[in-house]
Design a protein around this motif. Sequence first.
Motif, short mmCIF file in Angstrom:
data_model
loop_
_atom_site.label_atom_id
_atom_site.label_comp_id
_atom_site.label_asym_id
_atom_site.label_seq_id
_atom_site.Cartn_x
_atom_site.Cartn_y
_atom_site.Cartn_z
N LYS A 1 0.79 -1.19 -0.05
CA LYS A 1 0.05 -0.05 -0.07
C LYS A 1 0.88 1.05 0.00
O LYS A 1 1.53 1.65 0.90
CB LYS A 1 -0.79 0.18 1.21
CG LYS A 1 -1.81 0.97 1.28
CD LYS A 1 -2.83 1.10 2.55
CE LYS A 1 -3.87 2.23 2.32
NZ LYS A 1 -4.88 1.95 3.87
N TYR A 2 0.89 1.82 -1.24
CA TYR A 2 1.75 3.17 -1.20
C TYR A 2 0.92 4.50 -0.61
O TYR A 2 -0.20 4.59 -0.51
CB TYR A 2 2.09 3.39 -2.77
CG TYR A 2 2.86 2.25 -3.23
CD1 TYR A 2 4.17 2.49 -3.29
CD2 TYR A 2 2.45 1.14 -3.91
CE1 TYR A 2 5.26 1.57 -3.77
CE2 TYR A 2 3.30 0.34 -4.41
CZ TYR A 2 4.85 0.50 -4.18
OH TYR A 2 5.50 -0.40 -4.72
N SER B 1 -0.10 7.01 -1.74
CA SER B 1 -0.57 7.65 -3.07
C SER B 1 -1.25 9.03 -3.01
O SER B 1 -1.91 8.99 -1.88
CB SER B 1 -1.08 6.79 -3.75
OG SER B 1 -1.57 7.17 -5.01
N PHE C 1 -3.49 9.22 -5.15
CA PHE C 1 -4.84 8.91 -5.59
C PHE C 1 -5.84 8.58 -4.61
O PHE C 1 -6.98 8.20 -5.00
CB PHE C 1 -4.46 7.65 -6.53
CG PHE C 1 -3.77 8.05 -7.70
CD1 PHE C 1 -4.50 8.20 -8.86
CD2 PHE C 1 -2.31 7.65 -8.12
CE1 PHE C 1 -3.96 8.51 -9.93
CE2 PHE C 1 -1.76 7.56 -9.08
CZ PHE C 1 -2.65 8.38 -10.21
N TYR C 2 -5.82 8.93 -3.35
CA TYR C 2 -6.62 8.35 -2.26
C TYR C 2 -7.59 9.53 -2.06
O TYR C 2 -8.27 9.13 -1.14
CB TYR C 2 -5.97 7.84 -1.13
CG TYR C 2 -4.99 6.60 -1.16
CD1 TYR C 2 -5.14 5.60 -2.14
CD2 TYR C 2 -3.95 6.49 -0.18
CE1 TYR C 2 -4.17 4.58 -2.26
CE2 TYR C 2 -3.10 5.31 -0.50
CZ TYR C 2 -3.27 4.53 -1.34
OH TYR C 2 -2.54 3.44 -1.60
N LYS D 1 3.18 8.81 5.43
CA LYS D 1 4.50 8.25 4.58
C LYS D 1 5.21 7.62 5.57
O LYS D 1 6.43 6.88 5.23
CB LYS D 1 5.16 9.46 4.47
CG LYS D 1 4.42 10.11 3.18
CD LYS D 1 5.18 11.19 2.36
CE LYS D 1 4.25 12.02 1.39
NZ LYS D 1 4.98 12.95 0.84
N GLN E 1 2.83 4.05 5.23
CA GLN E 1 2.51 3.57 3.85
C GLN E 1 3.92 3.70 3.02
O GLN E 1 4.74 4.53 3.32
CB GLN E 1 1.34 4.55 3.21
CG GLN E 1 -0.23 4.11 4.02
CD GLN E 1 -1.18 4.73 3.30
OE1 GLN E 1 -1.01 5.67 2.41
NE2 GLN E 1 -2.29 4.85 4.06
N PRO F 1 6.16 5.66 -3.25
CA PRO F 1 5.90 5.05 -4.64
C PRO F 1 6.95 4.85 -5.67
O PRO F 1 6.86 4.40 -6.33
CB PRO F 1 4.84 6.45 -5.13
CG PRO F 1 4.15 7.27 -3.85
CD PRO F 1 5.36 7.04 -2.83
N PRO G 1 -2.18 1.94 -4.97
CA PRO G 1 -3.22 1.59 -5.90
C PRO G 1 -3.01 0.60 -6.87
O PRO G 1 -1.67 0.08 -6.99
CB PRO G 1 -3.08 2.99 -6.50
CG PRO G 1 -2.44 3.84 -5.53
CD PRO G 1 -1.64 2.60 -4.73
N SER H 1 -1.07 2.68 -11.59
CA SER H 1 0.07 3.15 -11.71
C SER H 1 1.43 2.25 -10.99
O SER H 1 2.44 2.30 -11.13
CB SER H 1 0.48 4.53 -10.90
OG SER H 1 -0.38 5.61 -11.58
N TYR H 2 0.60 1.27 -10.68
CA TYR H 2 1.39 0.12 -10.01
C TYR H 2 1.35 -1.17 -10.69
O TYR H 2 1.39 -2.40 -9.99
CB TYR H 2 1.30 -0.04 -8.69
CG TYR H 2 1.53 1.50 -7.98
CD1 TYR H 2 2.95 1.77 -7.43
CD2 TYR H 2 0.48 2.28 -7.73
CE1 TYR H 2 3.13 3.02 -7.01
CE2 TYR H 2 0.96 3.78 -7.22
CZ TYR H 2 2.03 3.77 -6.77
OH TYR H 2 2.39 4.94 -6.39
#
Length: 326
Positions: A196-197, A199, A201-202, A219, A222, A225, A250, A253-254
Amino acid sequence: MDNLQFKRHRRLRNSAGMRNIVRETHLHKEDLIYPIFVKEGTNLKNEVASMPGVYQWSLDRLDEEIDEVVSLGISTIIVFGVPADKDECGSSAYDSNGIVQKGIKHIKGKYPDLIVIADTCLCQFTDHGHCGVIEEGQILNDPSLELLAKTAVSQAEAGADIIAPSNMMDGFVAAIRQGLDEAGYVDVPIMSYAVKYASAFYGPFRDAAHSSPKFGDRKTYQMDPANRLEALREAQSDINEGADFLIVKPALSYLDIIRDVKDRHPVPVVAYNVSGEYSMVKGAALNGWIDEKAVVLEKLTSMKRAGADLILTYFAKDVAKWLNEN
């Protein structure tokens, strides 16, 4: 040109029927996991402003959503809770009368064969919005494990078929596995948010779950990235600790990480098609800039092609409708 030698790859693309019989990757309804937000209150169907078509549901209206999910042939959901009250330790996360527990009981009471996954975290339930215990501004790892195990056991008691811990504390799978086993839930699997990055996007999810941190960021727990090898270490640790599924979050992107994880671990791998990925597509579609159906199906197929066995996506109902049409 008489002696020109080359392979005619287009022979296998020259009609829809031909393309269908040689297609390598297929998307099925059984691949989909649909997220549902259950909120304390009555007569609530609150659309999430940043996620068109996604709602928070009160228990008295939850059947509207669950009935549609079942009618579409979606077999698996994941439940997120939005509590009425929060405190420093997120006590409503492990309260037997908490919103997630009540939601699970309600759903399983009506549809016992529907697979219900419980998101297991503290961030929606703490007044500071972090996924663990706080002391002097620091997120403490080991004291958080006990609360996460309590949360998992309470969710299993409510009827959850799968526990999905999303907190990214070190040792969380080991602690939850021990807690479940000691409570007699040895057959309840763990779907770990293994990779779990931290990110960008959350953002829309935090609107839906009311889970934004009140200070700092996530950070320290998690992942960065930029890191690939760290993902492999995280996944291996969770396998060693007893995880039955591995989530990569996500997804879009991964895709390289999904493939890495799948190549190394013979367990089901789950791609989490997260809120920001959903909102970008929905926003562009609503403005008429893209063909939503084509983009979504291409995007989710890419996740399957990368190695995902299951896809957790807010598009699940839309995709199920499109697959039913076909």
